[in-house]
Design a protein around this motif. Structure first.
Motif, PDB file in Angstrom:
ATOM      1  N   ILE A   1     -18.681  11.067 -18.145  1.00  9.34           N
ATOM      2  CA  ILE A   1     -19.410  11.791 -19.187  1.00  9.34           C
ATOM      3  C   ILE A   1     -18.439  12.345 -20.222  1.00  9.34           C
ATOM      4  CG2 ILE A   1     -20.835  13.825 -19.651  1.00  9.34           C
ATOM      5  CD1 ILE A   1     -22.196  13.321 -16.948  1.00  9.34           C
ATOM      6  N   VAL A   2     -17.304  12.889 -19.746  1.00 12.69           N
ATOM      7  CA  VAL A   2     -16.288  13.393 -20.670  1.00 12.69           C
ATOM      8  C   VAL A   2     -15.815  12.269 -21.588  1.00 12.69           C
ATOM      9  CG1 VAL A   2     -13.967  14.357 -20.865  1.00 12.69           C
ATOM     10  CG2 VAL A   2     -15.530  15.222 -19.123  1.00 12.69           C
ATOM     11  N   LEU A   3     -15.533  11.101 -21.001  1.00 12.04           N
ATOM     12  CA  LEU A   3     -15.070   9.972 -21.806  1.00 12.04           C
ATOM     13  C   LEU A   3     -16.138   9.520 -22.792  1.00 12.04           C
ATOM     14  CD1 LEU A   3     -12.920   7.899 -22.448  1.00 12.04           C
ATOM     15  CD2 LEU A   3     -13.782   6.476 -20.579  1.00 12.04           C
TER      16      LEU A   3
ATOM     17  N   PHE B   1     -17.701   9.023 -28.446  1.00  8.34           N
ATOM     18  CA  PHE B   1     -18.611   9.347 -29.544  1.00  8.34           C
ATOM     19  C   PHE B   1     -17.842  10.013 -30.679  1.00  8.34           C
ATOM     20  CE2 PHE B   1     -21.384  12.403 -31.686  1.00  8.34           C
ATOM     21  CZ  PHE B   1     -22.470  11.623 -32.033  1.00  8.34           C
ATOM     22  N   MET B   2     -16.979  10.974 -30.320  1.00  4.71           N
ATOM     23  CA  MET B   2     -16.182  11.657 -31.335  1.00  4.71           C
ATOM     24  C   MET B   2     -15.209  10.691 -32.002  1.00  4.71           C
ATOM     25  SD  MET B   2     -17.030  14.729 -31.924  1.00  4.71           S
ATOM     26  CE  MET B   2     -15.602  15.037 -32.952  1.00  4.71           C
ATOM     27  N   ASP B   3     -14.579   9.822 -31.217  1.00  4.07           N
ATOM     28  CA  ASP B   3     -13.655   8.844 -31.786  1.00  4.07           C
ATOM     29  C   ASP B   3     -14.352   7.964 -32.816  1.00  4.07           C
ATOM     30  OD1 ASP B   3     -11.567   9.728 -30.247  1.00  4.07           O
ATOM     31  OD2 ASP B   3     -11.804   8.200 -28.693  1.00  4.07           O
ATOM     32  N   ALA B   4     -15.568   7.550 -32.515  1.00  3.04           N
ATOM     33  CA  ALA B   4     -16.313   6.683 -33.429  1.00  3.04           C
ATOM     34  C   ALA B   4     -16.598   7.385 -34.750  1.00  3.04           C
ATOM     35  CB  ALA B   4     -17.616   6.230 -32.776  1.00  3.04           C
ATOM     36  N   THR B   5     -17.013   8.642 -34.681  1.00  4.32           N
ATOM     37  CA  THR B   5     -17.329   9.370 -35.914  1.00  4.32           C
ATOM     38  C   THR B   5     -16.069   9.641 -36.727  1.00  4.32           C
ATOM     39  OG1 THR B   5     -17.203  11.501 -34.747  1.00  4.32           O
ATOM     40  CG2 THR B   5     -19.360  10.455 -34.905  1.00  4.32           C
ATOM     41  N   GLU B   6     -14.956   9.917 -36.056  1.00  5.35           N
ATOM     42  CA  GLU B   6     -13.717  10.180 -36.778  1.00  5.35           C
ATOM     43  C   GLU B   6     -13.144   8.903 -37.365  1.00  5.35           C
ATOM     44  OE1 GLU B   6     -11.140  12.230 -34.126  1.00  5.35           O
ATOM     45  OE2 GLU B   6     -12.325  14.083 -34.145  1.00  5.35           O
TER      46      GLU B   6
ATOM     47  N   GLY C   1     -18.612  19.881 -35.296  1.00  4.35           N
ATOM     48  CA  GLY C   1     -17.702  20.872 -34.722  1.00  4.35           C
ATOM     49  C   GLY C   1     -18.053  21.242 -33.296  1.00  4.35           C
ATOM     50  N   LEU C   2     -19.339  21.397 -33.025  1.00  4.79           N
ATOM     51  CA  LEU C   2     -19.766  21.787 -31.684  1.00  4.79           C
ATOM     52  C   LEU C   2     -19.462  20.684 -30.669  1.00  4.79           C
ATOM     53  CD1 LEU C   2     -21.152  23.906 -29.932  1.00  4.79           C
ATOM     54  CD2 LEU C   2     -23.364  22.877 -30.531  1.00  4.79           C
ATOM     55  N   VAL C   3     -19.697  19.425 -31.057  1.00  7.20           N
ATOM     56  CA  VAL C   3     -19.389  18.306 -30.156  1.00  7.20           C
ATOM     57  C   VAL C   3     -17.896  18.291 -29.845  1.00  7.20           C
ATOM     58  CG1 VAL C   3     -19.677  15.839 -29.757  1.00  7.20           C
ATOM     59  CG2 VAL C   3     -21.183  17.012 -31.350  1.00  7.20           C
ATOM     60  N   HIS C   4     -17.092  18.486 -30.878  1.00  3.74           N
ATOM     61  CA  HIS C   4     -15.642  18.460 -30.704  1.00  3.74           C
ATOM     62  C   HIS C   4     -15.179  19.554 -29.748  1.00  3.74           C
ATOM     63  CE1 HIS C   4     -11.452  17.759 -31.802  1.00  3.74           C
ATOM     64  NE2 HIS C   4     -11.327  19.076 -31.890  1.00  3.74           N
ATOM     65  N   GLU C   5     -15.687  20.761 -29.919  1.00  3.48           N
ATOM     66  CA  GLU C   5     -15.263  21.875 -29.075  1.00  3.48           C
ATOM     67  C   GLU C   5     -15.697  21.676 -27.627  1.00  3.48           C
ATOM     68  OE1 GLU C   5     -16.958  25.172 -31.062  1.00  3.48           O
ATOM     69  OE2 GLU C   5     -15.544  25.109 -32.741  1.00  3.48           O
ATOM     70  N   VAL C   6     -16.916  21.195 -27.431  1.00  4.18           N
ATOM     71  CA  VAL C   6     -17.398  20.959 -26.067  1.00  4.18           C
ATOM     72  C   VAL C   6     -16.594  19.852 -25.391  1.00  4.18           C
ATOM     73  CG1 VAL C   6     -19.352  20.075 -24.721  1.00  4.18           C
ATOM     74  CG2 VAL C   6     -19.731  21.808 -26.483  1.00  4.18           C
ATOM     75  N   SER C   7     -16.272  18.793 -26.131  1.00  3.15           N
ATOM     76  CA  SER C   7     -15.497  17.694 -25.537  1.00  3.15           C
ATOM     77  C   SER C   7     -14.105  18.165 -25.142  1.00  3.15           C
ATOM     78  CB  SER C   7     -15.399  16.515 -26.507  1.00  3.15           C
ATOM     79  OG  SER C   7     -14.628  16.840 -27.643  1.00  3.15           O
ATOM     80  N   GLU C   8     -13.506  19.057 -25.937  1.00  2.42           N
ATOM     81  CA  GLU C   8     -12.188  19.593 -25.607  1.00  2.42           C
ATOM     82  C   GLU C   8     -12.249  20.424 -24.335  1.00  2.42           C
ATOM     83  OE1 GLU C   8     -10.360  21.693 -28.827  1.00  2.42           O
ATOM     84  OE2 GLU C   8      -9.332  19.878 -29.498  1.00  2.42           O
TER      85      GLU C   8
ATOM     86  N   LEU D   1     -10.325  19.534 -20.720  1.00 10.22           N
ATOM     87  CA  LEU D   1      -9.389  20.442 -20.060  1.00 10.22           C
ATOM     88  C   LEU D   1      -9.721  20.596 -18.584  1.00 10.22           C
ATOM     89  CD1 LEU D   1      -8.872  23.233 -22.754  1.00 10.22           C
ATOM     90  CD2 LEU D   1      -7.376  21.314 -22.186  1.00 10.22           C
ATOM     91  N   ALA D   2     -10.997  20.618 -18.252  1.00 11.21           N
ATOM     92  CA  ALA D   2     -11.397  20.680 -16.842  1.00 11.21           C
ATOM     93  C   ALA D   2     -10.948  19.420 -16.108  1.00 11.21           C
ATOM     94  CB  ALA D   2     -12.906  20.864 -16.737  1.00 11.21           C
TER      95      ALA D   2
END
Length: 398
Positions: free
Chosen positions: A62-64, A69-74, A269-276, A280-281
């Motif tokens: 799920i983390v990946l 998703f973030m990689d695609a948008t960036e 921004g929210l997606v990015h922060e949650v993925s980070e 970390l976990a």
């Protein structure tokens, strides 16, 4: 529960001192892996942590998916450069050459090992994942071309490698379950399903969000929540339908990217922060995985292979593939060196661990842990000096 409390406490404390530690080249993955190793090691660990392989696999998948998703948008956002940054060469030439070279190097370091197992090891340790150098990608001192090349490569390479990885695992697993043809068809069908699901979900979500924004039906904060839901939804729908959740999340991001960047405010921004936070976990948990994998020590050959995967198998193909592009030599070296490894390698290793016999799966996990830990240390420590070098060379920082 104690482990959960400790991870949450570490996340809170890290947020308070992250800027200070960054000055000393102590990145979040370094801090959390070290904490995981220190707190979970030994017969009587400070933090009891019973790791269920299947649950951990689902969690890191799920983390990946969120990260893809973030990689695609960036990656789509870098289209504003208006020119190539060598991404075609990195993905079409350097990536297959790196995997092939890592396989050959594996045969030299581990003579007598099955070529299929060596190929799986290479496919586990070679995908670029930029979590260990996440701060580098947002550092304005670094030329945008370098950040774009790394981010686009990191976004696409695991999606391209995933079918080949499953293909090689299938060859090793055919004697323990389905036939090779059945496993191969499962891989192909899963990828095709994921593309269809990701396209429908991404395009549909983009249309709905645009309508909600244009007609004034939703507040910006609510649209940020809608963006956060998409990678989770893509993964859940794809896996439920028998598709590849990674590919579905990435394709969803590609379709949704233009709309996300067109919305006023930091919609992602929210997606990015949650993925980070989720990543970390995973890094903390990697400390536990490494502790178990190295309970009886680690051989010098495994360490040597990890170093070769991070240096020779990465540097030579990337530098050769980027020769002839308009990237200056210093930028080519930065792209070649900072191909860090992270969550992608962890996920692939766990998939192999579940499907392969014990001896083969233990080998893959040891190789993964060694390579990723070396990457966390080497790339985490060197990213700040590289950024400072570019700051002293403003002619390259364009």
């Amino acid at each position: 529960m104690p482990a959960f409390i400790v991870v949450l406490s570490l996340l809170f404390l890290w947020s308070l001192v992250s800027r200070r530690l960054a000055r000393w080249s102590i990145t979040a993955p370094i801090a959390f892996v070290v904490a995981g190793i220190v707190l979970t090691r030994g017969p009587h660990p400070a933090v009891p942590f019973d790791l269920d392989a299947h649950s951990f696999e689902v969690a890191v998948e799920i983390v990946l998916a969120v990260m893809l998703f973030m990689d695609a948008t960036e990656a789509r956002d870098y289209e504003r450069l208006g020119r190539s940054v060598g991404e075609g060469r990195l993905l079409g030439i350097a990536l297959p050459a790196s995997v092939a070279l890592a396989t050959v190097l594996g045969a030299l370091v581990f003579p007598g090992t099955s070529w299929w197992l060596l190929a799986v090891a290479a496919l586990v340790v070679m995908p670029v994942d930029l979590a260990p150098i996440a701060g580098f990608l947002r550092d304005a001192r670094v030329p945008l071309r370098v950040r774009a090349a790394l981010n686009i490569e990191g976004g696409f390479n695991d999606g391209l490698i995933s079918p080949l990885f499953l293909f090689c695992v299938a060859n090793l697993a055919t004697a323990h379950g389905s036939t090779f043809a059945e496993l191969l068809w499962s891989v192909v069908k899963g990828a095709l399903l994921a593309v269809v699901i990701g396209s429908l979900l991404g395009a549909g979500a983009a249309w709905l969000v645009r309508r909600a924004r244009d007609d004034g039906w939703a507040r910006p904060a609510a649209l940020r929540t809608a963006s956060l839901v998409l990678p989770f939804l893509a993964y859940a729908v794809a896996t439920t339908a028998g598709g590849n959740g990674f590919v579905a999340a990435f394709v969803t991001g590609l379709w949704y990217a233009t709309t996300a960047h067109a919305i006023a405010g930091d919609n992602l921004g929210l997606v990015h922060e949650v993925s980070e936070l989720m990543a970390l976990a995973v890094w903390f948990t990697l400390g536990k995985v490494a502790t178990d994998a190295f309970a009886d020590g680690v051989s010098a050959r495994v360490v040597l292979y990890g170093l070769l995967a991070l240096t020779v198998a990465r540097l030579a193909p990337v530098m050769a593939s980027l020769t002839g592009t308009d990237l200056p030599r210093t930028e080519r070296w930065a792209v070649a060196w900072l191909g860090s490894r992270g969550v992608t390698s962890i996920v692939f290793a766990l998939l192999a661990y579940i499907q392969l016999p014990p001896d083969e799966s233990d080998f893959i996990v040891q190789v993964m842990c060694t390579t990723v830990l070396l990457s966390v240390a080497l790339h985490g420590i060197t990213q700040e000096p590289v950024a400072r070098w570019f700051a002293r060379a403003p002619q390259s920082a364009t």
